[in-house]
Design a protein around this motif. Structure first.
Motif, short mmCIF file in Angstrom:
data_model
loop_
_atom_site.label_atom_id
_atom_site.label_comp_id
_atom_site.label_asym_id
_atom_site.label_seq_id
_atom_site.Cartn_x
_atom_site.Cartn_y
_atom_site.Cartn_z
N ALA A 53 -4.84 1.77 7.43
CA ALA A 53 -4.69 1.12 6.13
C ALA A 53 -3.57 0.08 6.19
O ALA A 53 -3.71 -1.03 5.66
CB ALA A 53 -4.39 2.16 5.05
N ARG A 54 -2.48 0.44 6.84
CA ARG A 54 -1.40 -0.53 6.96
C ARG A 54 -1.85 -1.75 7.74
O ARG A 54 -1.54 -2.89 7.38
CB ARG A 54 -0.19 0.10 7.65
CG ARG A 54 0.91 -0.93 7.89
CD ARG A 54 2.17 -0.32 8.42
NE ARG A 54 2.02 0.24 9.75
CZ ARG A 54 3.00 0.87 10.39
NH1 ARG A 54 4.17 1.05 9.80
NH2 ARG A 54 2.80 1.36 11.59
N ALA A 55 -2.57 -1.54 8.82
CA ALA A 55 -3.06 -2.66 9.62
C ALA A 55 -3.93 -3.58 8.77
O ALA A 55 -3.88 -4.81 8.91
CB ALA A 55 -3.83 -2.14 10.82
N ALA A 56 -4.72 -2.99 7.89
CA ALA A 56 -5.59 -3.79 7.04
C ALA A 56 -4.77 -4.65 6.09
O ALA A 56 -5.06 -5.84 5.88
CB ALA A 56 -6.54 -2.87 6.26
N VAL A 57 -3.75 -4.07 5.51
CA VAL A 57 -2.88 -4.83 4.60
C VAL A 57 -2.17 -5.95 5.35
O VAL A 57 -2.11 -7.09 4.89
CB VAL A 57 -1.85 -3.90 3.93
CG1 VAL A 57 -0.85 -4.70 3.12
CG2 VAL A 57 -2.54 -2.87 3.06
N ARG A 58 -1.64 -5.60 6.51
CA ARG A 58 -0.96 -6.61 7.32
C ARG A 58 -1.89 -7.76 7.67
O ARG A 58 -1.48 -8.92 7.73
CB ARG A 58 -0.45 -5.98 8.62
CG ARG A 58 0.77 -5.11 8.44
CD ARG A 58 1.14 -4.49 9.78
NE ARG A 58 2.42 -3.78 9.72
CZ ARG A 58 2.94 -3.10 10.73
NH1 ARG A 58 2.28 -3.00 11.88
NH2 ARG A 58 4.12 -2.50 10.60
N SER A 59 -3.14 -7.42 7.93
CA SER A 59 -4.09 -8.45 8.37
C SER A 59 -4.34 -9.48 7.27
O SER A 59 -4.92 -10.53 7.52
CB SER A 59 -5.40 -7.81 8.80
OG SER A 59 -6.17 -7.46 7.66
N VAL A 60 -3.92 -9.18 6.06
CA VAL A 60 -3.99 -10.18 5.01
C VAL A 60 -2.62 -10.84 4.82
O VAL A 60 -2.47 -12.05 5.01
CB VAL A 60 -4.45 -9.57 3.67
CG1 VAL A 60 -4.35 -10.57 2.55
CG2 VAL A 60 -5.88 -9.06 3.81
N PHE A 61 -1.62 -10.05 4.48
CA PHE A 61 -0.35 -10.64 4.07
C PHE A 61 0.43 -11.28 5.23
O PHE A 61 1.20 -12.22 5.01
CB PHE A 61 0.52 -9.59 3.38
CG PHE A 61 0.04 -9.22 2.01
CD1 PHE A 61 -0.41 -10.19 1.13
CD2 PHE A 61 0.04 -7.89 1.60
CE1 PHE A 61 -0.86 -9.85 -0.15
CE2 PHE A 61 -0.41 -7.54 0.33
CZ PHE A 61 -0.86 -8.52 -0.55
N ASP A 62 0.23 -10.77 6.43
CA ASP A 62 0.95 -11.37 7.56
C ASP A 62 0.20 -12.53 8.18
O ASP A 62 0.72 -13.22 9.05
CB ASP A 62 1.23 -10.30 8.63
CG ASP A 62 2.37 -9.39 8.22
OD1 ASP A 62 3.15 -9.77 7.33
OD2 ASP A 62 2.50 -8.29 8.80
N LEU B 44 -6.51 1.61 -6.54
CA LEU B 44 -5.91 1.46 -5.22
C LEU B 44 -4.93 0.30 -5.18
O LEU B 44 -3.92 0.35 -4.48
CB LEU B 44 -7.00 1.23 -4.16
CG LEU B 44 -7.88 2.41 -3.80
CD1 LEU B 44 -8.75 2.06 -2.60
CD2 LEU B 44 -7.03 3.64 -3.48
N MET C 235 0.85 -1.19 0.00
CA MET C 235 0.00 0.00 0.00
C MET C 235 0.88 1.24 0.00
O MET C 235 1.18 1.82 1.02
CB MET C 235 -0.90 -0.04 1.23
CG MET C 235 -2.10 0.86 1.18
SD MET C 235 -1.82 2.48 1.92
CE MET C 235 -0.93 2.04 3.40
N GLN C 236 1.32 1.62 -1.19
CA GLN C 236 2.19 2.78 -1.31
C GLN C 236 1.35 4.00 -1.68
O GLN C 236 0.72 4.02 -2.74
CB GLN C 236 3.23 2.56 -2.39
CG GLN C 236 3.99 1.25 -2.29
CD GLN C 236 5.06 1.26 -1.23
OE1 GLN C 236 4.78 1.13 -0.03
NE2 GLN C 236 6.29 1.40 -1.63
N LEU D 210 5.65 -3.00 3.67
CA LEU D 210 4.38 -3.21 2.98
C LEU D 210 3.67 -1.90 2.67
O LEU D 210 3.02 -1.77 1.66
CB LEU D 210 3.45 -4.09 3.83
CG LEU D 210 3.81 -5.55 3.98
CD1 LEU D 210 2.68 -6.29 4.68
CD2 LEU D 210 4.08 -6.17 2.62
N SER D 211 3.79 -0.94 3.59
CA SER D 211 3.02 0.30 3.44
C SER D 211 3.91 1.52 3.66
O SER D 211 4.61 1.59 4.67
CB SER D 211 1.88 0.34 4.46
OG SER D 211 1.12 -0.85 4.38
N MET E 208 -2.02 -0.36 -2.55
CA MET E 208 -1.34 -1.65 -2.38
C MET E 208 -0.80 -2.11 -3.73
O MET E 208 -1.43 -2.87 -4.43
CB MET E 208 -2.35 -2.65 -1.82
CG MET E 208 -1.75 -3.86 -1.18
SD MET E 208 -1.58 -5.24 -2.32
CE MET E 208 -3.16 -5.17 -3.16
#
Lengths: 151, 151
Positions: free
Chosen positions: B113-122, A86, A1-2, B86-87, B1
């Motif tokens: 937003a970062r937490a949301a991305v992490r909640s998938v990829f991590d 996005l 997510m950049q 990631l973000s 992302m």
DNA sequence: AGCATATCCTATCGATCAAGTAGGATTCAA
DNA sequence: TTGAATCCTACTTGATCGATAGGATATGCT
């Protein structure tokens, strides 16, 4: 997510417009309020206008204002207007990916990641971003203090 | 992302290693299995090795294998090894951002937003990515069919 | 009419990065 | 010793990002 500089600037400009709504604000006033390069701010405002997110008024006393109510415009719309989609994987939309062998299930993973990003940016309005009054789901994401830690 | 070509390739290579675990597989076999440029695959495998995610064996019958169990390595680790964090927002970590005026609340949004991305990829392991046996939370994200629609 | 203040349009620029290639040195087992 | 593999350094090519420059055009005020 950049999030690119354009994206960040666009959101900062948009929330500034949201707090001033429905007054029109000039590009130089916006640039000054958020300490951005004025010319670059103009470029970004042009993108937002072409996406019909802001209206512009020319001439003395001119400037920009949100085209819709601040509670009705999402941060995601702003980000999409200036950067593209996005979420992309190697320049393609997640649902357009396709693999052979061990990687066959990856499209589902990419789609899940996109859904996660959308669940934040598409669910927060400019009004909420301006006041800090986020939806409960979003607030919960920032509650755990390891959400604030680099990884 | 945005997932770069490097990132996508790295995950495809990693899930291929996961299905073959614990056998070692050569760079050219991996490149052939996923239809990637061999030399580029070598570069990526070098990144994964330096991040201690894979071990390498030189010489004839050499190749690469996961350094840990496929159920114990997350997709997020692979992505971080080849692209950076990631973000990022304008090249900075979300928690490092700071604004004046109407934008003061944005850092919380970036962190969410970062937490949301992490909640998938991590939360998805290479083993899960290979079998398609995703955690319930992830599967739910892909269930709604508008998750598969561009926006 | 004239002027000040805006938006708006086109063009350009330097730096950085992404993606991929090239060539060969090194390691290791049979 | 040989063949197959990793590993290392360097390079290229094209695109993109973050701006900046200069001016054309519109608008309101006096």
């Amino acid at each position: 997510m950049q999030v690119s500089a354009r994206g960040e600037y666009a959101v900062r400009i948009a929330v500034t417009l949201a707090t001033g709504h429905p007054r029109t604000i000039s590009a130089s006033a916006l640039a000054a309020a958020q300490a951005l390069p004025r010319k670059f701010a103009e470029v970004i405002l042009g993108d937002l206008r072409r996406a019909h997110l802001v209206d512009s008024v020319r001439g003395v006393e001119g400037g920009y204002r949100l085209a819709r109510d601040p509670g009705d415009v999402s941060v995601g719309e702003v980000l999409r207007a200036v950067d593209g989609p996005l979420s992309e994987v190697r320049g393609r939309r997640p649902e357009e990916t396709s693999y052979e062998g061990a990687a066959v299930n990856l499209p589902r993973l990419w789609v899940a990641a996109r859904a996660a990003v959308r669940s934040v940016f598409d669910e927060v309005s400019l009004a909420q971003a301006a006041t800090g009054d986020f939806p409960v789901r979003i607030a919960e994401l920032t509650a755990a203090d390891d959400a604030w830690m680099p990884r």
